[in-house]
Design a protein around this motif. Structure first.
Motif, PDB file in Angstrom:
ATOM      1  N   PRO A  70      29.323  44.035  32.025  1.00  0.00           N
ATOM      2  CA  PRO A  70      29.916  43.449  33.324  1.00  0.00           C
ATOM      3  C   PRO A  70      30.842  44.419  33.912  1.00  0.00           C
ATOM      4  N   GLU A  71      31.034  44.439  35.326  1.00  0.00           N
ATOM      5  CA  GLU A  71      32.102  45.315  36.229  1.00  0.00           C
ATOM      6  C   GLU A  71      32.559  44.345  37.112  1.00  0.00           C
ATOM      7  N   ASP A  72      33.417  43.217  36.727  1.00  0.00           N
ATOM      8  CA  ASP A  72      34.013  42.456  37.384  1.00  0.00           C
ATOM      9  C   ASP A  72      35.129  42.792  38.669  1.00  0.00           C
ATOM     10  N   ASP A  73      35.209  42.540  39.582  1.00  0.00           N
ATOM     11  CA  ASP A  73      35.947  43.009  40.628  1.00  0.00           C
ATOM     12  C   ASP A  73      37.408  42.211  40.278  1.00  0.00           C
ATOM     13  N   ILE A  74      38.138  42.632  39.287  1.00  0.00           N
ATOM     14  CA  ILE A  74      39.252  41.625  38.544  1.00  0.00           C
ATOM     15  C   ILE A  74      40.337  41.493  39.554  1.00  0.00           C
ATOM     16  N   LEU A  75      40.869  42.668  40.443  1.00  0.00           N
ATOM     17  CA  LEU A  75      41.802  42.721  41.169  1.00  0.00           C
ATOM     18  C   LEU A  75      41.474  42.781  42.925  1.00  0.00           C
ATOM     19  N   GLY A  76      40.125  42.455  42.955  1.00  0.00           N
ATOM     20  CA  GLY A  76      39.726  42.436  44.480  1.00  0.00           C
ATOM     21  C   GLY A  76      40.141  41.230  45.161  1.00  0.00           C
ATOM     22  N   THR A 119      39.236  32.097  32.693  1.00  0.00           N
ATOM     23  CA  THR A 119      39.711  33.408  32.984  1.00  0.00           C
ATOM     24  C   THR A 119      38.951  33.889  34.063  1.00  0.00           C
ATOM     25  N   LEU A 120      39.294  34.091  35.090  1.00  0.00           N
ATOM     26  CA  LEU A 120      39.012  34.381  36.418  1.00  0.00           C
ATOM     27  C   LEU A 120      39.626  35.584  37.231  1.00  0.00           C
ATOM     28  N   THR A 121      38.570  36.052  37.974  1.00  0.00           N
ATOM     29  CA  THR A 121      39.187  37.313  39.138  1.00  0.00           C
ATOM     30  C   THR A 121      40.451  36.847  39.966  1.00  0.00           C
ATOM     31  N   ALA A 122      40.933  37.610  40.599  1.00  0.00           N
ATOM     32  CA  ALA A 122      41.963  37.117  41.575  1.00  0.00           C
ATOM     33  C   ALA A 122      41.484  36.340  42.637  1.00  0.00           C
ATOM     34  N   THR A 123      40.125  36.863  43.311  1.00  0.00           N
ATOM     35  CA  THR A 123      39.566  36.043  44.341  1.00  0.00           C
ATOM     36  C   THR A 123      39.093  34.896  43.874  1.00  0.00           C
ATOM     37  N   GLU A 124      38.313  34.704  42.479  1.00  0.00           N
ATOM     38  CA  GLU A 124      38.043  33.342  41.951  1.00  0.00           C
ATOM     39  C   GLU A 124      39.204  32.497  41.589  1.00  0.00           C
ATOM     40  N   THR A 125      40.254  32.981  41.305  1.00  0.00           N
ATOM     41  CA  THR A 125      41.381  32.041  41.207  1.00  0.00           C
ATOM     42  C   THR A 125      41.980  31.601  42.443  1.00  0.00           C
ATOM     43  N   TYR A 126      41.811  32.303  43.562  1.00  0.00           N
ATOM     44  CA  TYR A 126      42.430  31.718  44.804  1.00  0.00           C
ATOM     45  C   TYR A 126      41.524  30.920  45.199  1.00  0.00           C
TER      46      TYR A 126
END
Length: 398
Positions: A70-76, A119-126
């Motif tokens: 995986p290459e999640d866009d963690i801080l995107g 545990t989510l990326t920044a966009t998923e959390t938002y």
């Protein structure tokens, strides 16, 4: 990264002098522990086959293609997030903008509901408005940096959180929050200030270290959901980022153990111990692994080794005491703290908690003595202020 309590949306802690993490090395104690344990394993330790472990061949029909990791866009940041942030005090300084953003959270203009297994990326959390402490911190770091503020991941050495993802198998979670530093001081943003204590040791993480923990967390969540190929890909990605992290190897061992690939689990745990000889979770899991296989001698060896380290690690005893205190078991807390201080006399946290414990037991003269010792050992004005606030609260809520 995963905490057992239900948490409120946001809490912020200011310290103008910084939060002095007291890094107390236990190297001497750990070396003594290794020398004092049962002499040697009953048989030579297994040779570790890294290619085999990291390929997934022990479980899957064919090795996992590393190109498929995986290459999640963690801080995107999604466009909606950028628009939201553009309207936050646009003419102010970065730190003022960050303060305005946090006030918006405090006034519940935007909330995040605590979900331990998210545990989510920044966009998923938002978008989902939920997540665990890693998800929340990822979002806050991304937003703070978008506002121009300095922000980094901060690992807080809270009492260990061990999750039972499989019967009698432990996995490792770490608590993470965000820190933003400026000439005015150090601002800590945590999902819940009650879960954060400025006297805990803490360590700045690089983005790579934080991302490795993110992928490991998410891999364990996929494992809970039964998607083993995806779980392995995320755990494998974590190790690609941080191959020298003992916690990640212990979690890979838990993954293999969950799938009854005991040889691979054994090698993963042994690698964790090669990287960190005092890794008690790896020891405990090896004991359980050997016990399942009726290898009594090996199981007894690692059980004794884990017990030896725990009973001689003052911080383990301190965390046990804190847990006992929070559950109202004050006599047990006092006993554990006395043992911790016998092992190491130089940590103010031991004395402060012993002061609180003695107070709860009605031993007021002793509590004053322990509080005095705690203040004398604390070398940070921020820590002393935190202690003073706690004592004032105690006086007002007898």
């Amino acid at each position: 990264m995963k905490t057992p309590e239900k948490l409120e949306p946001v809490a912020v802690n200011w310290s103008s002098t910084g939060l002095a993490g007291l890094k107390r090395t236990l190297l001497g104690l750990l070396l003594a522990g290794l020398l004092g344990c049962a002499s040697a394993p009953p048989q030579p330790e297994t040779q570790i086959d890294f290619s085999w472990l990291l390929s997934g061949a022990a479980l899957f029909d064919a090795p996992i293609d590393t190109a498929a990791l995986p290459e999640d866009d963690i801080l995107g940041l999604a466009p909606a997030m950028r628009q939201y942030l553009a309207d936050v005090a646009p003419q102010a300084s970065p730190q003022q903008r960050l303060a305005a953003l946090l006030r918006g959270f405090e006034h519940r203009e935007f909330t995040v509901e605590y979900q331990p297994d998210k545990t989510l990326t920044a966009t998923e959390t938002y978008r989902q408005q939920q997540g665990n402490c890693m998800a929340f911190t990822v979002m806050m770091v991304a937003m703070a940096r978008e506002l121009g503020a300095e922000a980094y991941f901060n690992q807080v050495e809270v009492p260990p959180v061990w999750g039972h993802e499989e019967s009698q198998t432990f996995v490792v979670y770490r608590h993470i929050n965000m820190v933003s530093e400026s000439p005015r001081g150090r601002r800590v943003v945590d999902f819940n200030l009650a879960a954060y204590d400025p006297v805990y040791d803490q360590r700045k993480l690089s983005d790579t270290e934080a991302f490795a923990q993110y992928y490991s967390n998410r891999g364990l969540e996929w494992m809970q959901q039964g998607d083993m190929p995806q779980a392995f890909r995320y755990l494998r990605k974590a190790l690609a980022l941080r191959p020298g992290d003992s916690d990640l190897w212990a979690n890979l061992g838990a993954f293999y153990s969950r799938n009854e690939r005991f040889a691979a689990a054994e090698q993963s745990y042994l690698q964790a111990l090669q990287l960190e000889s005092s890794h008690t979770i790896a020891m405990s899991n090896l004991e359980r692994l050997y016990r399942k296989q009726h290898k009594t001698a090996q199981a007894d060896y690692y059980a004794e080794r884990a017990r030896y380290h725990r009973e001689r690690n003052p911080y383990y005893l301190y965390y046990q005491a804190r847990n006992a205190y929070e559950h109202g078991n004050f006599k047990d807390a006092k006993r554990q703290l006395k043992r911790a201080i016998w092992q190491y006399e130089g940590d103010h946290r031991f004395y402060f908690l012993l002061g609180l414990t003695s107070y709860r037991l009605g031993e007021f003269d002793d509590s004053k003595t322990y509080f005095t010792e705690a203040f004398s050992l604390a070398d940070s004005p921020g820590t002393k202020q935190a202690y003073s606030r706690k004592l004032n609260y105690l006086k007002s809520h007898p």
